[in-house]
Design a protein around this motif. Structure first.
Motif, PDB file in Angstrom:
ATOM      1  N   MET A  58       0.832  -1.162   0.000  1.00 52.47           N
ATOM      2  CA  MET A  58       0.000   0.000   0.000  1.00 52.47           C
ATOM      3  C   MET A  58       0.886   1.238   0.000  1.00 52.47           C
ATOM      4  O   MET A  58       1.733   1.418   0.860  1.00 52.47           O
ATOM      5  CB  MET A  58      -0.877  -0.014   1.251  1.00 52.47           C
ATOM      6  CG  MET A  58      -1.726   1.202   1.396  1.00 52.47           C
ATOM      7  SD  MET A  58      -2.617   1.144   2.941  1.00 52.47           S
ATOM      8  CE  MET A  58      -4.248   1.158   2.316  1.00 52.47           C
ATOM      9  N   SER A  59       0.714   2.090  -0.989  1.00 50.65           N
ATOM     10  CA  SER A  59       1.549   3.280  -1.074  1.00 50.65           C
ATOM     11  C   SER A  59       0.830   4.467  -0.424  1.00 50.65           C
ATOM     12  O   SER A  59      -0.399   4.546  -0.407  1.00 50.65           O
ATOM     13  CB  SER A  59       1.839   3.603  -2.533  1.00 50.65           C
ATOM     14  OG  SER A  59       0.661   3.969  -3.184  1.00 50.65           O
ATOM     15  N   THR A  60       1.626   5.364   0.093  1.00 49.24           N
ATOM     16  CA  THR A  60       1.052   6.564   0.693  1.00 49.24           C
ATOM     17  C   THR A  60       1.233   7.721  -0.277  1.00 49.24           C
ATOM     18  O   THR A  60       2.182   7.762  -1.053  1.00 49.24           O
ATOM     19  CB  THR A  60       1.742   6.898   2.027  1.00 49.24           C
ATOM     20  OG1 THR A  60       3.134   7.093   1.756  1.00 49.24           O
ATOM     21  CG2 THR A  60       1.551   5.784   3.032  1.00 49.24           C
ATOM     22  N   LEU A  61       0.318   8.648  -0.210  1.00 55.19           N
ATOM     23  CA  LEU A  61       0.357   9.811  -1.086  1.00 55.19           C
ATOM     24  C   LEU A  61       1.167  10.928  -0.442  1.00 55.19           C
ATOM     25  O   LEU A  61       1.114  11.124   0.764  1.00 55.19           O
ATOM     26  CB  LEU A  61      -1.058  10.328  -1.343  1.00 55.19           C
ATOM     27  CG  LEU A  61      -2.015   9.420  -2.080  1.00 55.19           C
ATOM     28  CD1 LEU A  61      -3.389  10.052  -2.146  1.00 55.19           C
ATOM     29  CD2 LEU A  61      -1.513   9.165  -3.484  1.00 55.19           C
TER      30      LEU A  61
ATOM     31  N   GLU B 268       0.275  15.087  -4.056  1.00 61.83           N
ATOM     32  CA  GLU B 268      -0.559  14.095  -4.736  1.00 61.83           C
ATOM     33  C   GLU B 268      -1.964  14.054  -4.134  1.00 61.83           C
ATOM     34  O   GLU B 268      -2.950  13.930  -4.868  1.00 61.83           O
ATOM     35  CB  GLU B 268       0.086  12.718  -4.652  1.00 61.83           C
ATOM     36  CG  GLU B 268       1.327  12.571  -5.493  1.00 61.83           C
ATOM     37  CD  GLU B 268       2.095  11.295  -5.188  1.00 61.83           C
ATOM     38  OE1 GLU B 268       2.921  10.909  -6.019  1.00 61.83           O
ATOM     39  OE2 GLU B 268       1.866  10.685  -4.119  1.00 61.83           O
ATOM     40  N   ALA B 269      -2.058  14.183  -2.823  1.00 61.82           N
ATOM     41  CA  ALA B 269      -3.372  14.190  -2.180  1.00 61.82           C
ATOM     42  C   ALA B 269      -4.165  15.425  -2.588  1.00 61.82           C
ATOM     43  O   ALA B 269      -5.371  15.352  -2.855  1.00 61.82           O
ATOM     44  CB  ALA B 269      -3.215  14.146  -0.660  1.00 61.82           C
ATOM     45  N   ARG B 270      -3.491  16.582  -2.670  1.00 64.40           N
ATOM     46  CA  ARG B 270      -4.174  17.805  -3.099  1.00 64.40           C
ATOM     47  C   ARG B 270      -4.629  17.691  -4.542  1.00 64.40           C
ATOM     48  O   ARG B 270      -5.747  18.075  -4.886  1.00 64.40           O
ATOM     49  CB  ARG B 270      -3.253  19.021  -2.957  1.00 64.40           C
ATOM     50  CG  ARG B 270      -3.978  20.322  -3.320  1.00 64.40           C
ATOM     51  CD  ARG B 270      -3.054  21.506  -3.337  1.00 64.40           C
ATOM     52  NE  ARG B 270      -2.220  21.591  -4.505  1.00 64.40           N
ATOM     53  CZ  ARG B 270      -2.603  22.078  -5.689  1.00 64.40           C
ATOM     54  NH1 ARG B 270      -3.839  22.511  -5.872  1.00 64.40           N
ATOM     55  NH2 ARG B 270      -1.771  22.133  -6.697  1.00 64.40           N
ATOM     56  N   MET B 271      -3.795  17.129  -5.404  1.00 65.39           N
ATOM     57  CA  MET B 271      -4.172  16.976  -6.801  1.00 65.39           C
ATOM     58  C   MET B 271      -5.349  16.010  -6.952  1.00 65.39           C
ATOM     59  O   MET B 271      -6.215  16.206  -7.798  1.00 65.39           O
ATOM     60  CB  MET B 271      -2.984  16.497  -7.637  1.00 65.39           C
ATOM     61  CG  MET B 271      -1.857  17.517  -7.720  1.00 65.39           C
ATOM     62  SD  MET B 271      -2.390  19.167  -8.240  1.00 65.39           S
ATOM     63  CE  MET B 271      -2.801  18.868  -9.924  1.00 65.39           C
ATOM     64  N   ARG B 272      -5.399  14.992  -6.116  1.00 64.43           N
ATOM     65  CA  ARG B 272      -6.534  14.064  -6.142  1.00 64.43           C
ATOM     66  C   ARG B 272      -7.815  14.786  -5.738  1.00 64.43           C
ATOM     67  O   ARG B 272      -8.857  14.629  -6.382  1.00 64.43           O
ATOM     68  CB  ARG B 272      -6.267  12.893  -5.212  1.00 64.43           C
ATOM     69  CG  ARG B 272      -7.393  11.874  -5.213  1.00 64.43           C
ATOM     70  CD  ARG B 272      -7.092  10.740  -4.284  1.00 64.43           C
ATOM     71  NE  ARG B 272      -6.156   9.826  -4.923  1.00 64.43           N
ATOM     72  CZ  ARG B 272      -5.766   8.678  -4.399  1.00 64.43           C
ATOM     73  NH1 ARG B 272      -6.210   8.305  -3.211  1.00 64.43           N
ATOM     74  NH2 ARG B 272      -4.930   7.892  -5.030  1.00 64.43           N
ATOM     75  N   ARG B 273      -7.749  15.598  -4.681  1.00 67.36           N
ATOM     76  CA  ARG B 273      -8.914  16.389  -4.261  1.00 67.36           C
ATOM     77  C   ARG B 273      -9.311  17.389  -5.334  1.00 67.36           C
ATOM     78  O   ARG B 273     -10.496  17.598  -5.604  1.00 67.36           O
ATOM     79  CB  ARG B 273      -8.628  17.121  -2.947  1.00 67.36           C
ATOM     80  CG  ARG B 273      -8.625  16.252  -1.726  1.00 67.36           C
ATOM     81  CD  ARG B 273      -8.575  17.077  -0.455  1.00 67.36           C
ATOM     82  NE  ARG B 273      -7.439  17.980  -0.400  1.00 67.36           N
ATOM     83  CZ  ARG B 273      -6.258  17.685   0.123  1.00 67.36           C
ATOM     84  NH1 ARG B 273      -6.033  16.491   0.637  1.00 67.36           N
ATOM     85  NH2 ARG B 273      -5.293  18.585   0.140  1.00 67.36           N
ATOM     86  N   HIS B 274      -8.314  17.991  -5.973  1.00 62.93           N
ATOM     87  CA  HIS B 274      -8.589  18.981  -7.017  1.00 62.93           C
ATOM     88  C   HIS B 274      -9.299  18.335  -8.202  1.00 62.93           C
ATOM     89  O   HIS B 274     -10.243  18.910  -8.752  1.00 62.93           O
ATOM     90  CB  HIS B 274      -7.287  19.643  -7.462  1.00 62.93           C
ATOM     91  CG  HIS B 274      -7.484  20.786  -8.396  1.00 62.93           C
ATOM     92  ND1 HIS B 274      -7.946  22.004  -7.979  1.00 62.93           N
ATOM     93  CD2 HIS B 274      -7.294  20.887  -9.720  1.00 62.93           C
ATOM     94  CE1 HIS B 274      -8.029  22.814  -9.019  1.00 62.93           C
ATOM     95  NE2 HIS B 274      -7.635  22.149 -10.089  1.00 62.93           N
ATOM     96  N   ARG B 275      -8.852  17.164  -8.623  1.00 60.42           N
ATOM     97  CA  ARG B 275      -9.532  16.450  -9.720  1.00 60.42           C
ATOM     98  C   ARG B 275     -10.978  16.135  -9.351  1.00 60.42           C
ATOM     99  O   ARG B 275     -11.877  16.230 -10.192  1.00 60.42           O
ATOM    100  CB  ARG B 275      -8.783  15.168 -10.058  1.00 60.42           C
ATOM    101  CG  ARG B 275      -7.602  15.375 -10.962  1.00 60.42           C
ATOM    102  CD  ARG B 275      -7.099  14.063 -11.532  1.00 60.42           C
ATOM    103  NE  ARG B 275      -6.731  13.107 -10.496  1.00 60.42           N
ATOM    104  CZ  ARG B 275      -5.523  13.010  -9.957  1.00 60.42           C
ATOM    105  NH1 ARG B 275      -4.575  13.830 -10.333  1.00 60.42           N
ATOM    106  NH2 ARG B 275      -5.264  12.108  -9.032  1.00 60.42           N
TER     107      ARG B 275
ATOM    108  N   ARG C 232     -11.679  25.724  -4.998  1.00 59.94           N
ATOM    109  CA  ARG C 232     -10.664  25.878  -3.958  1.00 59.94           C
ATOM    110  C   ARG C 232      -9.366  25.174  -4.302  1.00 59.94           C
ATOM    111  O   ARG C 232      -8.387  25.264  -3.565  1.00 59.94           O
ATOM    112  CB  ARG C 232     -11.201  25.385  -2.615  1.00 59.94           C
ATOM    113  CG  ARG C 232     -11.624  23.948  -2.611  1.00 59.94           C
ATOM    114  CD  ARG C 232     -12.377  23.583  -1.348  1.00 59.94           C
ATOM    115  NE  ARG C 232     -12.935  22.253  -1.447  1.00 59.94           N
ATOM    116  CZ  ARG C 232     -12.305  21.150  -1.119  1.00 59.94           C
ATOM    117  NH1 ARG C 232     -11.082  21.216  -0.653  1.00 59.94           N
ATOM    118  NH2 ARG C 232     -12.886  19.986  -1.243  1.00 59.94           N
ATOM    119  N   GLY C 233      -9.312  24.481  -5.412  1.00 63.19           N
ATOM    120  CA  GLY C 233      -8.071  23.899  -5.898  1.00 63.19           C
ATOM    121  C   GLY C 233      -7.549  22.738  -5.089  1.00 63.19           C
ATOM    122  O   GLY C 233      -6.356  22.476  -5.073  1.00 63.19           O
ATOM    123  N   GLY C 234      -8.411  22.039  -4.369  1.00 61.71           N
ATOM    124  CA  GLY C 234      -7.972  20.913  -3.562  1.00 61.71           C
ATOM    125  C   GLY C 234      -7.516  21.308  -2.171  1.00 61.71           C
ATOM    126  O   GLY C 234      -7.203  20.450  -1.355  1.00 61.71           O
TER     127      GLY C 234
END
Length: 117
Positions: A1-4, A8-15, A94-96
C-alpha cells in the motif's frame, strides 16, 4: 500500500472538485493556487479555456501583515479586475485546498470586493 505525498493528495482532491465545477463566460471559475510564499487567483472560462481576470500576491506590492491579510488583499484585487472585465458572478474552485485560512480569506476578500459566489 503506497502513501500519497501532500501534493498528490491535493491533486486528487482537485480532480474530484473539477469533475463537478466548471466555468462559463457568464459565470467563470475562480481558481485558487496557494504557495508557501503567497497566493494567486484567476477567473477562468472553461468553455474557451481563457483566463478572464487574475490577481496574485506579487501584483499587490509590498505588504506587511499575515498571509491571511495578504490573501484578503488578493481577493479584493481580483474582484476589482473582475468588475473591470464585466464579471459579477463566479463559481469557487478551492483547488484541492481546505476551505480555511488563506483560501477562506481570499474568498471573503473577493466577496467584499463585490464578486458573488
Amino acid at each position: 500500500m503506497s502513501t500519497l505525498t501532500r501534493r498528490e493528495a491535493r491533486m486528487r482532491r482537485h480532480r474530484r472538485v473539477r469533475s463537478k465545477v466548471s466555468g462559463t463566460a457568464e459565470r467563470p471559475r475562480l481558481v485558487v493556487f496557494r504557495s508557501n510564499r503567497g497566493i494567486f487567483a484567476q477567473l477562468v472560462d472553461d468553455e474557451t479555456a481563457r483566463t478572464l481576470a487574475s490577481a496574485g500576491w506579487t501584483s499587490i506590492g509590498k505588504m506587511s501583515g499575515s498571509k491571511a491579510e495578504q490573501a484578503t488583499a488578493v481577493g479584493k484585487a481580483l474582484a476589482t479586475a473582475a468588475k473591470s472585465a464585466g464579471i459579477e458572478r463566479c463559481v469557487f474552485d478551492r483547488g484541492g485546498y481546505l476551505f480555511h485560512g488563506r483560501v477562506k480569506a481570499l474568498a471573503e476578500g473577493a466577496r467584499e470586493g463585490g464578486l458573488q459566489f
